[in-house]
Design a protein around this motif. Sequence first.
Motif, PDB file in Angstrom:
ATOM      1  N   GLU A 187      10.587  -0.423   0.201  1.00 39.25           N
ATOM      2  CA  GLU A 187       9.610  -0.784   0.962  1.00 39.25           C
ATOM      3  C   GLU A 187       7.969   0.074   0.103  1.00 39.25           C
ATOM      4  O   GLU A 187       8.804   1.804  -0.306  1.00 39.25           O
ATOM      5  CB  GLU A 187       8.462  -1.084   2.587  1.00 39.25           C
ATOM      6  CG  GLU A 187       8.664  -0.365   2.926  1.00 39.25           C
ATOM      7  CD  GLU A 187       8.883   0.027   4.768  1.00 39.25           C
ATOM      8  OE1 GLU A 187       8.824  -1.188   5.022  1.00 39.25           O
ATOM      9  OE2 GLU A 187       8.104   0.564   5.429  1.00 39.25           O
ATOM     10  N   GLY A 188       7.054  -0.291  -0.164  1.00 40.68           N
ATOM     11  CA  GLY A 188       5.430   0.602  -0.521  1.00 40.68           C
ATOM     12  C   GLY A 188       4.545   0.228  -0.309  1.00 40.68           C
ATOM     13  O   GLY A 188       4.442  -0.967   1.031  1.00 40.68           O
ATOM     14  N   THR A 189       3.277   0.656  -0.066  1.00 34.37           N
ATOM     15  CA  THR A 189       2.336   0.444   0.027  1.00 34.37           C
ATOM     16  C   THR A 189       1.412   0.503  -1.063  1.00 34.37           C
ATOM     17  O   THR A 189       1.421   0.629  -1.684  1.00 34.37           O
ATOM     18  CB  THR A 189       1.463   1.845   1.368  1.00 34.37           C
ATOM     19  OG1 THR A 189       2.050   2.001   2.070  1.00 34.37           O
ATOM     20  CG2 THR A 189      -0.096   1.358   1.084  1.00 34.37           C
ATOM     21  N   THR A 240       4.682   5.184  -2.674  1.00 30.29           N
ATOM     22  CA  THR A 240       6.390   5.427  -2.666  1.00 30.29           C
ATOM     23  C   THR A 240       6.191   6.311  -1.106  1.00 30.29           C
ATOM     24  O   THR A 240       5.361   7.284  -1.136  1.00 30.29           O
ATOM     25  CB  THR A 240       7.237   5.084  -3.436  1.00 30.29           C
ATOM     26  OG1 THR A 240       6.496   6.371  -3.656  1.00 30.29           O
ATOM     27  CG2 THR A 240       7.245   4.491  -4.097  1.00 30.29           C
ATOM     28  N   ASP A 241       6.924   6.838  -0.698  1.00 33.87           N
ATOM     29  CA  ASP A 241       7.485   7.983  -0.107  1.00 33.87           C
ATOM     30  C   ASP A 241       6.848   9.198  -0.697  1.00 33.87           C
ATOM     31  O   ASP A 241       7.066  10.307  -0.632  1.00 33.87           O
ATOM     32  CB  ASP A 241       8.786   8.230   0.690  1.00 33.87           C
ATOM     33  CG  ASP A 241       8.520   7.133   2.388  1.00 33.87           C
ATOM     34  OD1 ASP A 241       7.801   6.499   2.289  1.00 33.87           O
ATOM     35  OD2 ASP A 241      10.219   6.899   2.791  1.00 33.87           O
ATOM     36  N   ASP A 265      -1.467  -2.350   2.477  1.00 35.13           N
ATOM     37  CA  ASP A 265      -0.646  -3.116   3.167  1.00 35.13           C
ATOM     38  C   ASP A 265       0.909  -2.931   2.726  1.00 35.13           C
ATOM     39  O   ASP A 265       0.976  -1.837   1.499  1.00 35.13           O
ATOM     40  CB  ASP A 265      -0.053  -4.386   2.989  1.00 35.13           C
ATOM     41  CG  ASP A 265      -1.670  -5.665   3.476  1.00 35.13           C
ATOM     42  OD1 ASP A 265      -2.335  -4.843   4.215  1.00 35.13           O
ATOM     43  OD2 ASP A 265      -1.986  -6.855   3.475  1.00 35.13           O
ATOM     44  N   THR A 266       1.701  -2.696   3.698  1.00 36.91           N
ATOM     45  CA  THR A 266       3.155  -2.225   3.324  1.00 36.91           C
ATOM     46  C   THR A 266       3.879  -3.097   2.904  1.00 36.91           C
ATOM     47  O   THR A 266       3.702  -4.569   3.794  1.00 36.91           O
ATOM     48  CB  THR A 266       3.857  -1.596   4.657  1.00 36.91           C
ATOM     49  OG1 THR A 266       3.497  -0.671   5.180  1.00 36.91           O
ATOM     50  CG2 THR A 266       5.055  -1.404   4.291  1.00 36.91           C
ATOM     51  N   GLU A 320       7.528  -5.007   0.943  1.00 38.78           N
ATOM     52  CA  GLU A 320       8.764  -4.771   0.937  1.00 38.78           C
ATOM     53  C   GLU A 320       9.467  -4.798  -0.692  1.00 38.78           C
ATOM     54  O   GLU A 320       8.609  -5.764  -1.377  1.00 38.78           O
ATOM     55  CB  GLU A 320       9.429  -5.628   1.622  1.00 38.78           C
ATOM     56  CG  GLU A 320       9.284  -5.350   3.096  1.00 38.78           C
ATOM     57  CD  GLU A 320      10.508  -6.057   4.159  1.00 38.78           C
ATOM     58  OE1 GLU A 320      11.493  -7.002   3.867  1.00 38.78           O
ATOM     59  OE2 GLU A 320      10.649  -5.851   5.496  1.00 38.78           O
ATOM     60  N   ARG A 366       0.774   6.943   2.140  1.00 40.79           N
ATOM     61  CA  ARG A 366       1.965   6.825   2.677  1.00 40.79           C
ATOM     62  C   ARG A 366       3.144   7.968   2.095  1.00 40.79           C
ATOM     63  O   ARG A 366       3.545   8.779   3.051  1.00 40.79           O
ATOM     64  CB  ARG A 366       2.979   5.683   2.138  1.00 40.79           C
ATOM     65  CG  ARG A 366       4.415   5.253   2.224  1.00 40.79           C
ATOM     66  CD  ARG A 366       5.021   4.630   1.566  1.00 40.79           C
ATOM     67  NE  ARG A 366       6.380   3.821   1.844  1.00 40.79           N
ATOM     68  CZ  ARG A 366       6.208   3.080   3.022  1.00 40.79           C
ATOM     69  NH1 ARG A 366       5.362   2.370   3.720  1.00 40.79           N
ATOM     70  NH2 ARG A 366       7.827   2.612   3.396  1.00 40.79           N
TER      71      ARG A 366
END
Length: 433
Positions: free
Chosen positions: A16-18, A41-42, A65-66, A68, A211
């Motif tokens: 997932e990402g933001t 992403t992270d 928003d997050t 997927e 994130r």
Amino acid sequence: MAKEIQVPTLGESVTEGTIGEWLKKPGDAVAVDEPIVSLETDKVAVEVPSPVAGVIKELKAEEGDTVEVGAVIAIVEEGAAPAAKGDEAARAYEQREDGKEKREADKAAPASAAAKEQARDSAQTLSPAVRRAVLEHGVDPSTIEGTGKDGRLTKEDVVAAAEAKKKGSAGGSIGDAAPDQAATASTPSASSDGGEGAGGERREERVKMTRMRQTIARRLKGAQEEAALLTTFNDCDMSAVIEARTKYKDLFAKKHDIRLGFMGFFAKAACLALKDVPSANAYIEGDEIVYHDYVDISVAVSAPNGLVVPVIRDADKKGFARIEKDIADFGARAKDGKLTMEDMKGGTFTISNGGVFGSLMSTPIINPPQSAVLGLHRIEDRAVVVDGEIVVRPMMYLALSYDHRLIDGREAVTALKIIKEAIEDPTRMLIDL
């Protein structure tokens, strides 16, 4: 025909990402492969391009928003967009911004018809966030050099240009403060005696952590809680390395088309140390120790969204020129937000150079699952004793933080001593001592 835009595969184990920033809004025209959204992403920010040309019909997610991998985040109506669509959208947007119908750039007449056309085209391609920043700060976008993809302006470019303009008009009173520091310094606030400053009041701002920043915070806190962290220090005479750089920098640059820096020396010195102290190049996995017969050095690099650590693969097999080119490439791509997940995958040892920011000494935190990190600091002239004489030498403090669960104090001190000796006598790197 409507085309769904989905969240692409973002990398191994990333699900997932933001939504960081929408680069297009409903009604905007979009070309094939033109970025429409920035996903966080992270580890990195990824721009998602449109697979077709057309008009943005609908956005399915909000900024922050997050989402997927595979989720539909936008709808593009495929087909050529009306030529005037961008102009109408831009004008409508500008008229909504507190009655400001035109940007500062429109007040200054271009030097020629060609310049006017170029400025108009640039305005049409501004993203909503950038257009809003241009309106708020009253700067001319045609005079700003973009650092985004394909030279595109970013919101940070506009803010930096506005702060530079502010500094110039203030006669440099803010000095060398960073853009966010400069903005704070120029904001009226309460005086030190408790009274209100003239023209304003004290303010606070709440900004949601990105994130990437959340991941950095979680990983570093996790390293402190799980590992038995300890740091050993030493100081290093940089005279020999400085002399070598001064002597060979022109020939090196001419032959390899890259500047000879300090990081190449420290990377090769670290490779020597890790060969002799393999536990510093290993990590704990469950109840096992994983040793590596290669050295992948993570290099801490400052990026707009936080600290990232791209990896120099097989540093022990690379020469100075290749290492310096890798580091320069990482730095440039980190600034432009173009580092990929693959760039930061793995790594067996980390080097962090706080000296470029002026740090004299620090205790760096390991980059899990790694077990050791080398901290470099600023070089300064200090009085030292050499052969019974007090002399002035360019000295640097070195710090090696390590996981005491795996690395004993003797091994950590030995590894740092090998690095120190290699830097003070670079010939050791050539004859493997």
